[in-house]
Structures are given as C-alpha cells and as structure tokens.
Write a protein that holds these residues in place. Structure first.
Motif, mmCIF file in Angstrom:
data_model
loop_
_atom_site.group_PDB
_atom_site.id
_atom_site.type_symbol
_atom_site.label_atom_id
_atom_site.label_comp_id
_atom_site.label_asym_id
_atom_site.label_seq_id
_atom_site.Cartn_x
_atom_site.Cartn_y
_atom_site.Cartn_z
ATOM 1 N N UNK A 1 0.814 -1.220 0.000
ATOM 2 C CA UNK A 1 0.000 0.000 0.000
ATOM 3 C C UNK A 1 0.847 1.270 0.000
ATOM 4 N N UNK A 2 2.111 1.157 0.428
ATOM 5 C CA UNK A 2 3.015 2.316 0.447
ATOM 6 C C UNK A 2 4.340 1.852 -0.170
ATOM 7 N N UNK A 3 4.420 1.838 -1.501
ATOM 8 C CA UNK A 3 5.549 1.168 -2.172
ATOM 9 C C UNK A 3 6.910 1.832 -2.001
ATOM 10 N N UNK A 4 7.002 2.933 -1.253
ATOM 11 C CA UNK A 4 8.322 3.539 -1.023
ATOM 12 C C UNK A 4 9.046 2.935 0.179
ATOM 13 N N UNK A 5 8.333 2.187 1.007
ATOM 14 C CA UNK A 5 8.975 1.575 2.174
ATOM 15 C C UNK A 5 8.898 0.055 2.067
#
Ligand SMILES: [Zn+2]
Lengths: 163, 254
Positions: A22-26
């Motif tokens: 859901x938060x592809x930067x982490x």
C-alpha cells in the motif's frame, strides 16, 4: 534444487526488496512487519505481523515475501502470521519515516505506548511543515491512515495513524 | 486442558467472534449509503476492523478445536445456520437510521473497550495478546463514535430526537452483552475471563454520564428476552443476505 548459502543476515537484506503493497516507497523490514527470519537447511520461515488486524494487504504481503525468496533460490518457504506482540508504529525506523514524509504521508508521531495522548497534537504538513492542520477523517483509503487538511498551504494530506 | 474448560473457552471465543462479525456486517451495509462521504469511508473502515477482529477470535476458537485457523472462520460465517450463532441480538438488529447505527456502535465500542482492558490480563496468553492488539484499534472507534453521539445529541432538534428514539430502542438490548454463557463461570474461576458483572459496572459508570451530557434520557427499560442463544427474527434475514452467494455456489472459490 539446492538452496543458496545465505546467512540469516543476508536473508534480511533480500527481504528489504519486498515493498509495502500500500506504500511502495517503504519495505516490510523497515516497517517492522517482518518479525523474524529463520533458516533450517532448505527451509526458510518468515514470521510477519499485520499493522492493523483487519489489514487487507496481509495476503499480498505473504505472497510477495514467498515470491522474493523463491527468486533468491529458496523453494521451501513458509510465511506465518503472528498477532502478539501487537505491532506498533514505534517499530517504524527513522529511515522509513523520512521516506513516508517524502511520499507525502506524514509519519506517525512518536509515543511511549499510550498513543491516545499524541492524538491531540496536530500533524506537521509533509509539504510545507506547518502545524496549522486539522483532521478531516480518522480513516482514509486504508485503516492505517488519517486524513488531514493543511490550512497553511491548503493541501490535503494523510498521516500514518499512531498505534 | 480439561474438557469442561475447553468447551467453555470455545463457546466464549465463538461468542466474541460472532459479536464482531455480525456488527461488522451490519456496519458494512452503510458502505455507499452513509450521510456524508467522510463517514462512508470511516464506517466502512470500522466495519473492516470489526471483521478483522472476528477473524482473530475465530482463529483462536478454531485452534482450540483442532481446525484450520485460516479456513475455519469462513465455515463459521458462511455455513452456519441462525440457531448456531452466539452474538448478542443487539448487534443483529437492522441498521436503522444513522443515529441508530452510530449509537449501537458506541454502546458496543465502549463495552468492548472495557472487556478488552480486562482481557489483557487474562491467564490465557493468546487471548491477552489479542486483547492488547484489538484494544489499541478500538481506541479509534470509541473516540469516533463517542464524538458523534455527543454531536448528534446536542445538535438539532431532529438529531436529538432521532438519537433519543435510537436509545429507547437499543437500551432494552444492552443487557444481552453482559449475560454470561453457561460455561463462563468456569473461565472466570481460572482467570481467563473477567466477571461480566464487573465489566457492566465499569461500562455503566462511563456510558451513563456521556449519554446524559449528550442531552439524552436513559430509559427505564425492561431488558429484552433475547439472549445469545435466542435470537430475533432479524438474524435469519441478515444471513440470507450474508450467505446468499455461498448458498448459490457452495463449491465456488475466489
Ligand atoms: Zn501545508
């Protein structure tokens, strides 16, 4: 097929490639979602814990972890879910917090266990840094986000909910 | 574990799972129908949380019975008949208007907060762990619903009158939450479950002033005759909807 000779430390590094769906930067390691990785001969066992109990991304995460380890040469992978101890936003690393902020998602405020106390503080806008912000909704597109509005730069933003 | 204790624990876990699943389903009926978009999103998330919590209690129930913790919850929700459900009938009542659903959610959230705080000290480690986890998420529910109760109670003449109507209809059902199951005494004795009378005392001490300060009059209601083993006619209708697809395609998978 013979499993590659990776130490557990190296396995952790491989798992840093698995992003939060859901938060592809982490990744799942720095979010504190992956709790343990153990290797016994050919078999790798990964234990994860959901951020929110009803997290709809849990099955995707399990699949992504298994896929990544299979790419790394492990055919016998087991991903299990534990609920205890309960996940907390205190487990999110400083590095991940900075990434969340750059992504436009205000990182969760630090707390010492009793997070209800920090809920009265307004979040800093990830775009302009102002604290002149207000909650629009305690829930956003996912259960783990709060919808905010910044009255300074007049921009809506989301905050990762302290838990 | 002795058989008596195991049966009692299985029954209590099932009741806790059913409470969450049935309320979660009723809440989900607001998806796309809430009075404002923000509340549509909020209530859909609350519904999702409750269904997630149901899965946790069902999984513990399944483990106790030696069933598969991943698939057994689906069996419980989709393939049981009305007579086998063990939730408080309060939670199966049709969603009513926004005031009714919001007030019911608040009554339950507060009950759950008190219950979970006590279960965090349960002698059963799995239950204590789950209670801590679910309890943290419930803080957000309670804060949300108590604010709405206050806002609607002190709002317009219409919002107040709708809340009062909802309270008059719901209050006779609240005792259903606190009536013990037949095996509960065994669990209380060994420190797995708190005394439900104590839960009720704490709950009432918190809820009565909040309702009164929200300009709502607590009715002198006679408790309903419904129990966790004797449901209203609304449960069958709810299950017709919830289980419709599984009944049509028993072998379907997706
Ligand atoms: Zn701003």
């Amino acid at each position: 097929m013979v499993a590659p000779m990776l130490t557990e430390k190296e396995l952790w590094r491989v798992l840093e490639d698995v992003k939060d769906p859901e938060i592809p930067v982490v990744n799942l390691v720095e979010m504190g979602i992956i709790r343990s990785v153990t290797r016994e001969d050919e078999r790798v066992t990964v234990i994860i814990t959901p951020t929110f109990t009803g997290c709809p991304a849990l099955h995707t995460m399990q699949g992504d972890i298994a896929t990544r380890l299979k790419q790394a040469g492990f055919s016998d992978v087991k991903v299990t879910v534990t609920l205890s101890p309960a996940w907390t936003t205190e487990w999110i690393t400083e590095e991940a917090r900075a990434k969340l902020k750059d992504f436009g998602l205000a990182p969760p405020p630090r707390h010492t266990g009793d997070f209800e106390l920090v809920l009265v503080e307004s979040a800093a806008c990830p775009y302009c840094g102002s604290h002149n912000t207000r909650i629009n909704n305690t829930w956003g597109p996912t259960p783990c986000r709060i919808l905010y509005y910044c009255d300074h730069c007049q921009q809506g933003f989301e905050q990762f909910k302290p838990l | 574990m002795e058989n008596d204790l195991k049966d009692a624990l299985a029954a209590r876990l099932l009741a806790m799972g059913d409470d969450e699943a049935i309320l979660g389903h009723r809440d989900s009926e607001w998806c796309g129908h809430a009075p404002i978009l923000e509340e549509d999103i909020a209530f859909a998330n609350i519904a999702l949380d409750e269904i997630g919590h149901a899965q946790v209690w069902y999984a513990l129930h399944a483990e106790l019975l030696g069933e598969d913790a991943a698939s057994y919850p689906d069996e419980l929700v989709y393939r049981r008949s009305a007579g086998a459900f063990r939730h408080a009938p309060l939670l199966e009542l049709p969603k009513g208007d926004w005031a009714f659903s919001m007030l019911r959610q608040y009554l339950f959230d507060l009950y759950e907060s008190v219950m979970l705080a006590k279960l965090a000290d349960s002698q059963n480690e799995s239950i204590a762990g789950a209670a801590i986890r679910i309890g943290r998420e419930e803080i957000y529910h309670r804060r949300h619903t108590q604010t709405w109760v206050r806002r609607l109670g002190l709002g317009t003449e219409e919002s107040n009158s709708r809340m009062q109507t909802a309270l008059d209809a719901l209050w006779p059902h609240v005792m259903e939450l606190f009536r013990p199951l037949s095996g509960d005494a065994t669990l209380i004795e060994v420190g797995i479950l708190p005394n439900l009378g104590d839960v009720q005392t704490v709950w009432e001490a918190a809820i009565r002033p909040w309702l009164t300060e929200s300009n709502l009059a607590i009715p002198e209601a006679i408790p309903s005759n419904y129990t966790r083993t004797h449901h209203t006619k609304h449960l069958a209708t709810l299950l017709d909807d919830l289980q419709e697809v599984v009944r049509l395609y028993p072998e379907g998978s997706w």
